[in-house]
Design a protein around this motif. Structure first.
Motif, PDB file in Angstrom:
ATOM      1  N   GLU A 576       0.823  -1.228   0.000  1.00 21.60           N
ATOM      2  CA  GLU A 576       0.000   0.000   0.000  1.00 21.60           C
ATOM      3  C   GLU A 576       0.854   1.274   0.000  1.00 21.60           C
ATOM      4  OE1 GLU A 576       0.566  -1.117   4.391  1.00 21.60           O
ATOM      5  OE2 GLU A 576       0.427  -2.117   2.450  1.00 21.60           O
ATOM      6  N   HIS A 577       2.177   1.126   0.327  1.00 23.49           N
ATOM      7  CA  HIS A 577       3.062   2.303   0.365  1.00 23.49           C
ATOM      8  C   HIS A 577       4.014   2.344  -0.827  1.00 23.49           C
ATOM      9  CE1 HIS A 577       2.547   2.494   5.033  1.00 23.49           C
ATOM     10  NE2 HIS A 577       1.486   2.923   4.380  1.00 23.49           N
ATOM     11  N   ARG A 578       3.634   1.667  -1.927  1.00 25.72           N
ATOM     12  CA  ARG A 578       4.538   1.584  -3.089  1.00 25.72           C
ATOM     13  C   ARG A 578       4.922   2.955  -3.630  1.00 25.72           C
ATOM     14  NH1 ARG A 578       4.910  -3.790  -4.926  1.00 25.72           N
ATOM     15  NH2 ARG A 578       6.386  -3.221  -6.544  1.00 25.72           N
ATOM     16  N   ASP A 579       3.977   3.889  -3.516  1.00 23.18           N
ATOM     17  CA  ASP A 579       4.237   5.238  -4.061  1.00 23.18           C
ATOM     18  C   ASP A 579       5.192   6.032  -3.179  1.00 23.18           C
ATOM     19  OD1 ASP A 579       2.299   5.090  -2.091  1.00 23.18           O
ATOM     20  OD2 ASP A 579       1.367   6.994  -2.682  1.00 23.18           O
ATOM     21  N   LYS A 580       5.527   5.500  -1.979  1.00 23.62           N
ATOM     22  CA  LYS A 580       6.412   6.232  -1.055  1.00 23.62           C
ATOM     23  C   LYS A 580       7.785   5.594  -1.010  1.00 23.62           C
ATOM     24  CE  LYS A 580       2.543   7.470   1.961  1.00 23.62           C
ATOM     25  NZ  LYS A 580       1.898   7.109   3.217  1.00 23.62           N
ATOM     26  N   LYS A 581       8.256   5.124  -2.158  1.00 20.40           N
ATOM     27  CA  LYS A 581       9.572   4.467  -2.227  1.00 20.40           C
ATOM     28  C   LYS A 581      10.653   5.361  -1.657  1.00 20.40           C
ATOM     29  CE  LYS A 581       9.947   1.102  -5.946  1.00 20.40           C
ATOM     30  NZ  LYS A 581      10.407   0.889  -7.307  1.00 20.40           N
ATOM     31  N   VAL A 582      11.613   4.756  -0.934  1.00 18.92           N
ATOM     32  CA  VAL A 582      12.742   5.559  -0.440  1.00 18.92           C
ATOM     33  C   VAL A 582      13.867   5.510  -1.465  1.00 18.92           C
ATOM     34  CG1 VAL A 582      12.348   5.497   2.048  1.00 18.92           C
ATOM     35  CG2 VAL A 582      13.424   3.554   0.965  1.00 18.92           C
ATOM     36  N   LYS A 583      14.585   6.604  -1.583  1.00 22.05           N
ATOM     37  CA  LYS A 583      15.704   6.672  -2.530  1.00 22.05           C
ATOM     38  C   LYS A 583      16.909   5.977  -1.896  1.00 22.05           C
ATOM     39  CE  LYS A 583      18.395   8.346  -5.868  1.00 22.05           C
ATOM     40  NZ  LYS A 583      18.663   7.447  -6.973  1.00 22.05           N
ATOM     41  N   GLU A 584      17.408   4.953  -2.606  1.00 17.83           N
ATOM     42  CA  GLU A 584      18.560   4.216  -2.075  1.00 17.83           C
ATOM     43  C   GLU A 584      19.854   4.739  -2.698  1.00 17.83           C
ATOM     44  OE1 GLU A 584      18.108  -0.065  -1.589  1.00 17.83           O
ATOM     45  OE2 GLU A 584      15.974   0.140  -2.040  1.00 17.83           O
ATOM     46  N   PRO A 585      21.024   4.421  -2.154  1.00 17.39           N
ATOM     47  CA  PRO A 585      21.217   3.567  -0.974  1.00 17.39           C
ATOM     48  C   PRO A 585      20.902   4.309   0.328  1.00 17.39           C
ATOM     49  CG  PRO A 585      23.338   4.419  -1.736  1.00 17.39           C
ATOM     50  CD  PRO A 585      22.307   4.910  -2.703  1.00 17.39           C
ATOM     51  N   LEU A 586      20.311   3.573   1.256  1.00 21.29           N
ATOM     52  CA  LEU A 586      20.107   4.133   2.596  1.00 21.29           C
ATOM     53  C   LEU A 586      21.430   4.015   3.355  1.00 21.29           C
ATOM     54  CD1 LEU A 586      16.622   2.700   3.636  1.00 21.29           C
ATOM     55  CD2 LEU A 586      17.145   4.958   2.744  1.00 21.29           C
ATOM     56  N   VAL A 587      21.714   5.032   4.162  1.00 20.68           N
ATOM     57  CA  VAL A 587      22.991   5.065   4.890  1.00 20.68           C
ATOM     58  C   VAL A 587      22.732   5.270   6.382  1.00 20.68           C
ATOM     59  CG1 VAL A 587      25.112   6.440   5.204  1.00 20.68           C
ATOM     60  CG2 VAL A 587      24.301   5.921   2.900  1.00 20.68           C
ATOM     61  N   LEU A 588      23.469   4.498   7.198  1.00 22.38           N
ATOM     62  CA  LEU A 588      23.444   4.702   8.650  1.00 22.38           C
ATOM     63  C   LEU A 588      24.690   5.496   9.016  1.00 22.38           C
ATOM     64  CD1 LEU A 588      22.595   1.132  10.021  1.00 22.38           C
ATOM     65  CD2 LEU A 588      21.035   3.062   9.818  1.00 22.38           C
ATOM     66  N   LYS A 589      24.500   6.546   9.830  1.00 20.29           N
ATOM     67  CA  LYS A 589      25.651   7.384  10.163  1.00 20.29           C
ATOM     68  C   LYS A 589      25.690   7.630  11.663  1.00 20.29           C
ATOM     69  CE  LYS A 589      27.833  11.643   8.321  1.00 20.29           C
ATOM     70  NZ  LYS A 589      29.152  11.255   8.677  1.00 20.29           N
ATOM     71  N   GLN A 590      26.882   7.462  12.222  1.00 17.54           N
ATOM     72  CA  GLN A 590      27.067   7.696  13.663  1.00 17.54           C
ATOM     73  C   GLN A 590      28.432   8.350  13.826  1.00 17.54           C
ATOM     74  OE1 GLN A 590      28.740   6.464  16.618  1.00 17.54           O
ATOM     75  NE2 GLN A 590      27.145   6.956  18.075  1.00 17.54           N
ATOM     76  N   GLY A 591      28.451   9.680  13.969  1.00 16.44           N
ATOM     77  CA  GLY A 591      29.736  10.386  14.029  1.00 16.44           C
ATOM     78  C   GLY A 591      30.498  10.116  12.746  1.00 16.44           C
ATOM     79  N   GLU A 592      31.718   9.573  12.890  1.00  9.90           N
ATOM     80  CA  GLU A 592      32.554   9.262  11.720  1.00  9.90           C
ATOM     81  C   GLU A 592      32.134   7.953  11.040  1.00  9.90           C
ATOM     82  OE1 GLU A 592      35.260  11.342  10.603  1.00  9.90           O
ATOM     83  OE2 GLU A 592      33.973  12.566  11.892  1.00  9.90           O
ATOM     84  N   LEU A 593      31.401   7.135  11.772  1.00 10.43           N
ATOM     85  CA  LEU A 593      31.003   5.832  11.223  1.00 10.43           C
ATOM     86  C   LEU A 593      29.903   5.987  10.184  1.00 10.43           C
ATOM     87  CD1 LEU A 593      30.647   3.451  14.305  1.00 10.43           C
ATOM     88  CD2 LEU A 593      32.480   3.501  12.632  1.00 10.43           C
ATOM     89  N   GLU A 594      30.041   5.227   9.100  1.00 10.93           N
ATOM     90  CA  GLU A 594      29.011   5.299   8.066  1.00 10.93           C
ATOM     91  C   GLU A 594      28.865   3.931   7.411  1.00 10.93           C
ATOM     92  OE1 GLU A 594      28.676   8.016   4.243  1.00 10.93           O
ATOM     93  OE2 GLU A 594      29.240   9.168   6.026  1.00 10.93           O
ATOM     94  N   TYR A 595      27.624   3.497   7.212  1.00 12.52           N
ATOM     95  CA  TYR A 595      27.367   2.197   6.570  1.00 12.52           C
ATOM     96  C   TYR A 595      26.319   2.346   5.493  1.00 12.52           C
ATOM     97  CZ  TYR A 595      29.380   0.404  10.917  1.00 12.52           C
ATOM     98  OH  TYR A 595      30.193   0.151  11.987  1.00 12.52           O
ATOM     99  N   LYS A 596      26.451   1.527   4.452  1.00 16.37           N
ATOM    100  CA  LYS A 596      25.430   1.467   3.407  1.00 16.37           C
ATOM    101  C   LYS A 596      24.575   0.225   3.627  1.00 16.37           C
ATOM    102  CE  LYS A 596      27.938   3.585  -0.430  1.00 16.37           C
ATOM    103  NZ  LYS A 596      28.756   3.227  -1.597  1.00 16.37           N
TER     104      LYS A 596
END
Length: 621
Positions: A576-596
């Protein structure tokens, strides 16, 4: 027909926690030895492990020692010698991850495959069973259908976690900790990066979520699934928590003991795996000790949010909503349940976990140590239950006794007392004593029974006492007590001497491993593990992550937990939320740390990669 034994397996940080677990009804405990356990701050001396073995075996409970880190070449001989020592002190089994142990010259000790060995696939599990592994600790991500499939593929014993913390990654395959600071989770030093707060950023560089514990998930509770899990093939139910406190251990074990006992009462084909009966002075409830809220994870497939994003700390027991703040106090729904000294937890307006202590609880009104601004209607939890802790911490809050019958009879030279316990072991003591009738020739049978029933601090109860005298003989109280003490001391020695430990000598096998190429997730870190896999037909073996880490570009975690699902943006579960797609890549960030984040929708898995990694984003459709 032999009844199938159902086991409760409890964690032991140390000797005292292990004894408390047994007193609370555990059929087995698992504990760390001096080295090589996946909790580097829960190691124990050989003397303490030996003392726990002695205590457990009296109740026919077992002790398993955890040797579930990956080993380096220079540790192999130390590990082998430690295993021999553990065998000699009577340990029942070892829980292992590293296949090097299968290559060693070992004593005939039973081996279990740790959940760190990534036990998710029927073929892998059948391979381990054929190689001589007697029990497999299944991955927590499995559902009932998958467990059944494994059970049908092999008759190896199956163990499954039933309560406690969840590792967000596939166990044994999390490399976040190494990649961020060279502390290896596979070597017992997990830095718990998954419990940190992160920002979630989309492919446009926009922050979708701020400062949330996006990889922290709820704790596990599948205790209401016990009948289904037994039917699927589970014989041992494991409680997580070798770092948890005494109150958690007693509460979790006693809760499970009551659950399993009520199942056994209704299912005569099954029986408990050890001796004795427990009595408790407290009512166990899982949410009264450490928990982050509960999920049944995937046992019944994916059907609810499992994240615990506000905080990785214990949420505790839900009390009620805040009705209003009155002066320097709060009126809370069900406030009458609270006591002085309780710790309360709530989520504040910044969506962070916050807390207060109860200085005074009076008529449902709470006077805190610090008055904080809390919005009316906020959910209030108790994460430190002062009165409950006080009761449970007492040594006599959980007592375990082995049932016996006593028979006192006369013989030619005096008297003899025989104790027979619930397992059929028998102990007899003789007392040389003149047979003199009592004054007035009145029976003192009731008095003798009263003395014999005083089993006090022994591990026994005298449930039935029979006295067979041909006359009203007199016996001094001191002699009755001495006979009772001796008969029970002897019974303890007899039980320990007759304890049967299963033994199994590993024989080197060469049946084919299910795959012939191993990547770094197989955690091969030494020459003996390499030799093991090569003998079983593996041709290519990548080194363990710890030995070949390439900073910046590695996959550091694979998990069934999915941030897209938590955001209700999963194409399969939230069409039901197909129209609300998120733009990838999603990234997690914590200070200097960053993950895809990479989403593999077909197997329904999420991967976490370091920030410089390159991968293609799969099309959801």
């Amino acid at each position: 027909m032999t009844k199938k034994k159902i086991e409760i397996l409890a964690p032991a940080k140390d000797l005292l926690h292990g004894m408390a677990a047994i007193n609370s009804g555990a059929d087995a405990v698992y504990i760390g030895a001096p080295q090589f356990g996946a909790r580097s701050n829960a190691h124990n001396s050989m003397e303490d492990v030996a003392a726990l073995v002695q205590y457990a075996h009296l109740y026919h409970a077992q002790v398993f020692v955890v040797i579930n880190t990956i080993l380096y070449d220079n540790e192999l001989e130390t590990c082998r010698q430690m295993i021999w020592e553990l065998y000699h002190i009577g340990v029942d089994a070892l829980i292992i991850q590293d296949m090097a142990i299968m290559e060693m010259e070992l004593p005939p000790i039973v081996l279990h495959a740790s959940t760190q060995a990534n036990n998710r696939d029927p073929k892998n599990i059948k391979f381990l069973a054929d190689a001589g592994i007697k029990r497999v600790v299944l991955a927590r991500e499995l559902n009932l259908h998958q467990i059944k499939e494994i059970s049908e593929a092999t008759d190896v014993e199956l163990e499954f976690f039933v309560t406690g913390a969840l590792c967000v990654a596939f166990s044994g395959n999390c490399y976040m900790s190494v990649a961020n600071g060279e502390r290896s989770a596979n070597r017992g030093s997990c830095a718990q990066n998954c419990r940190l707060p992160y920002n979630l950023i989309d492919g446009h560089g926009e922050t979708l979520i701020k400062n949330s514990h996006l990889l922290s998930i709820k704790d596990f509770d599948v205790t209401d699934q016990i009948p289904n899990l037994i039917e699927a093939g589970i014989v041992s139910f494991k409680i997580e928590g070798r770092l948890k406190d005494m109150v958690y251990v007693k509460n979790n074990v006693s809760f499970l003991r009551k659950k399993i006992d009520s199942f056994l009462e209704q299912n005569p084909n099954y029986t408990k795996a050890s001796s004795g009966k427990c009595t408790f002075t407290f009512d166990s409830e899982l949410n009264r000790t450490f928990n982050r809220g509960y999920t049944d994870y995937f046992v019944n497939e994916r059907h609810q949010s499992i994240g615990s994003w506000e905080s990785p700390k214990s949420k505790g027991q839900y009390i009620g909503k805040l009705i209003k703040t009155i002066g320097n106090s709060y009126e809370i729904e069900n406030g009458h349940l609270l006591n002085n000294g309780d710790g309360l937890c709530f989520i504040n307006e910044n969506n962070e976990a916050d807390g207060i202590y109860v200085n005074k609880a009076e008529n449902g009104i709470i006077y805190p140590n610090v008055l904080k601004e809390i919005k009316d209607g906020t959910f209030i939890y108790r994460n430190n239950d002062a009165a409950f802790i006080k009761i449970v911490e007492r040594e006599d809050s959980a007592v375990r006794k082995i049932s016996t019958t006593l028979v006192l009879t006369e013989n030619e030279t005096g008297f003899q007392l025989t104790a027979t316990d619930e397992d059929g072991y028998e102990s007899t003591v003789h007392l040389e004593h003149a047979k003199e009738p009592t004054k007035n020739n009145l029976s003192i049978e009731d008095n003798i029974k009263m003395q014999l029933a005083k089993t006090g601090f022994t591990p026994y109860t005298a449930d039935e006492i029979t006295i067979q005298f041909s006359d009203n003989w007199f016996l001094p109280i001191s002699k009755i007590n001495e006979m009772r003490r001796t008969v029970y001391d002897q019974l303890t020695q007899i039980r320990l001497a007759n304890y049967h430990r299963e033994e199994y000598q590993i024989v080197k096998t060469d049946h084919p491993f299910p795959v012939d190429q191993l990547d770094f997730t197989y955690n091969v870190a030494n020459k003996m593990a390499r030799k093991f896999y090569e003998r079983h037909g593996v041709t290519e073996i990548e080194k363990a992550f710890e030995l070949q880490w390439d900073p910046g570009k590695s996959r550091v975690m694979t998990t069934k937990y999915c941030i897209k699902y938590e955001l209700e943006r999963c194409p399969k579960y939230h069409p039901e939320h197909r129209d609300k797609k998120v733009k990838e890549p999603l990234v997690l960030k914590q200070g200097e740390l960053e993950y895809k984040l990479k989403f593999n929708c077909k197997p329904c898995e999420m991967e976490i990669w370091e920030k410089d990694a390159e991968f293609e984003i799969e099309d959801e459709d």
